[in-house]
Write a protein that holds these residues in place. Sequence first.
Motif, short mmCIF file in Angstrom:
data_model
loop_
_atom_site.label_atom_id
_atom_site.label_comp_id
_atom_site.label_asym_id
_atom_site.label_seq_id
_atom_site.Cartn_x
_atom_site.Cartn_y
_atom_site.Cartn_z
N ASN A 244 0.83 -1.22 0.00
CA ASN A 244 0.00 0.00 0.00
C ASN A 244 0.86 1.26 0.00
O ASN A 244 1.12 1.83 1.04
N SER B 139 0.47 4.61 -0.86
CA SER B 139 -0.49 5.64 -1.25
C SER B 139 0.24 6.97 -1.46
O SER B 139 0.88 7.47 -0.53
N LEU C 105 -3.82 8.99 -4.33
CA LEU C 105 -4.88 9.59 -3.53
C LEU C 105 -4.96 11.07 -3.86
O LEU C 105 -3.97 11.68 -4.27
N PRO D 20 -6.40 13.76 -1.59
CA PRO D 20 -7.08 14.37 -0.43
C PRO D 20 -7.14 15.89 -0.55
O PRO D 20 -6.38 16.49 -1.34
N SER E 72 -2.67 14.95 5.40
CA SER E 72 -2.79 13.50 5.21
C SER E 72 -1.45 12.81 5.37
O SER E 72 -1.37 11.70 5.90
N GLU F 244 -0.69 12.60 9.00
CA GLU F 244 -1.54 11.60 9.67
C GLU F 244 -1.18 10.17 9.26
O GLU F 244 -1.69 9.20 9.83
N GLU G 199 -1.88 8.84 6.36
CA GLU G 199 -2.82 8.30 5.37
C GLU G 199 -2.14 8.26 3.99
O GLU G 199 -2.34 7.34 3.20
N VAL G 200 -1.33 9.26 3.77
CA VAL G 200 -0.56 9.34 2.52
C VAL G 200 0.90 9.10 2.89
O VAL G 200 1.37 9.60 3.91
N ARG G 201 1.61 8.30 2.06
CA ARG G 201 3.00 7.97 2.40
C ARG G 201 3.98 9.03 1.90
O ARG G 201 5.01 9.25 2.52
N SER H 239 6.54 5.52 5.18
CA SER H 239 6.77 6.70 4.35
C SER H 239 8.19 6.68 3.78
O SER H 239 8.42 7.02 2.62
#
Lengths: 243, 394
Positions: free
Chosen positions: B56, B58, B82, B84, B90, B93, B95-97, B129
């Motif tokens: 994953n 992202s 993604l 966002p 993001s 957080e 959510e995004v690498r 990340s």
Amino acid sequence: MIELDSVTKRFERLTAVERVSLQIQSGEVLGLLGENGAGKTTLMRMMATILTPTEGEIVINGFSVRHQQVEVRRQIGILFGGEIGLYNRLTARENIAYFGQLYGIAPDRLARRIEELSEMLEMQDYLDRRVGGFSRGMKQKVAIARVLVHDPQIVLLDEPTTGLDVGAASIFRALIRQMKAAGKTILFSSHHMGEIEKLCDRVAIMHCGRLCYEGTLPRLRAMYGFTDLDELFLQVLEKEGER
Amino acid sequence: MNASLIWLIFRKELTDLFRDRKTVIGAFVIPIAVIPAIFFLVSVSMSGVEEDARANVSLVILGDVEQPLGQRLLQTEGVKRLQPDDPLASLHEGEVRAIVTIPDDLERHLRQNGSEQIRVRYDAANDKSVYAYDLIQRVIADYEQEVVAERLQAAGLEPSVIHPLELVEESVASEAKMTGKLLSGIVPLMLILSLATGGIAAATDLVAGEKERGTMEALISAPVPAGSILTAKLLTVMVMSGISSVAALVSSSLIIQVGPFSANDGGFALGFLGIGSILLLVLILLLLAAMFAGLELAISTWAKTFKEAQTYMTPVLFAAMVPSYMMLPLVPADIPLLYYVLPIFNGSALCKEIFFGEVQPLHVVCTLLSSLVYVAAVIWLAAALFRREKLLIH
């Protein structure tokens, strides 16, 4: 026979026992009395070679505690006050047998002796159970058996009836009488005046490390004019405190 | 000293200790089961993180994604785009690498032999990340290589013009030596730590514990010389340390064979050691066990209570850990001669040499002689304390 000649024990600045001289004959039971911290346990520890006297000499059945420690230890059986000194993860039989082996008793004789002691102290029911789960009274009986396993000539007992119920204390008193009849030398420390009166030929009273009385109970009663033993003991200590 | 009395006390001590659940857990269960379990869980957890990081990735790709670089990134396995509202938030957080910004006219500049900056924002504190950043870097490097090749071709030059040297790798180390190198790091560390820790519970129980329970007073009132009692207790602590170190050796082998540092061949990890090396290893471990046992018994005698002894034992653990960890990155060639005469360092250094198969006679002599001196010193200390009457009664 136990002979103490002007025995002193100092721990740095504290004098725990000061110039104590005393003789206890074979076949005699001597009651050692004194308040907590009077020096009774220190005196017994010196007789058992656990502590070395700072001054003076102790001779046990002709052996010096300073120079013939191993021989002295063979003559003595000592029961300590406070912690009983048993291995909780060993069974009662293993505890007694271990000390018997340390004293060099042959296996057959040791097995017979353990049976004899367990019968005498009525502990057959729990002889093969681990000591950790025992009550204080049960442990005390095992500890007494440990002390007597090598049939010592000299028996030193520090508060031996602590934790024993009435029946067990009675068994123990019978045992003391039996040992006396067999000619053993017994030194017995207790706070239980009734017990001292029932068992002892003579008493020795210690106060602040010094021996303040040594003799028979009738003589002590005649000196102070009291019949009640507790009262008599307090009078001796009071008089000693005034000196 | 009387050998039959020593044997009698030794047997009793072992019986007593093996009936104690705490001691058995400390000596066997922890080194044999818990340590490999921890390594296994760490490796499973690490590979789980790595798997997720690969599967994953992202990304937020800003700029013209239709350009070849954008397309390459999107076609890379695991990459998901993604979009966002707040890409930076993001990224923070997790959510995004990573956020990649591709300049709109990148392709045009490259065709004109120009250069451009590709901005990649990532979270260096987040392993996933960091993995995404590495992936982006690889994709960009591949793409850059193609652009360079095209430019060279257009100029009539071969790629070797800018890569005149090619590195051909060839290691002369045998498989046994490679296994030895692998073992020389972790095994001495685990052996020494287990030798130090394996005897602590026993030493604490055998003197401080006995004083507290009143059994020491009963024991010293029996017709047994103090030297025999101490010798039996020393042997007991050594046996417990030895058992613990054997357990550690087995668990180290398990870790090396099935754990994250797994060696290639499936045979027993210590199979490459010769009989001489094994004997030397056993000898040095015995000396270390005797040193730790003497030290621990001296501490236990000095302590007034069981709890006090437990507290005083902590520095023993540090005394074992510090040299072991300091030796961890060193290879035999880097170890100064001084280390072969310093306590614990010497045993650890010689263990390394044994596993590397590069044992130097001078180092063996220095290690054995200095270890003998340390063992004699700690046993003398323990005996001196053991004969002090006020230290043996509670």
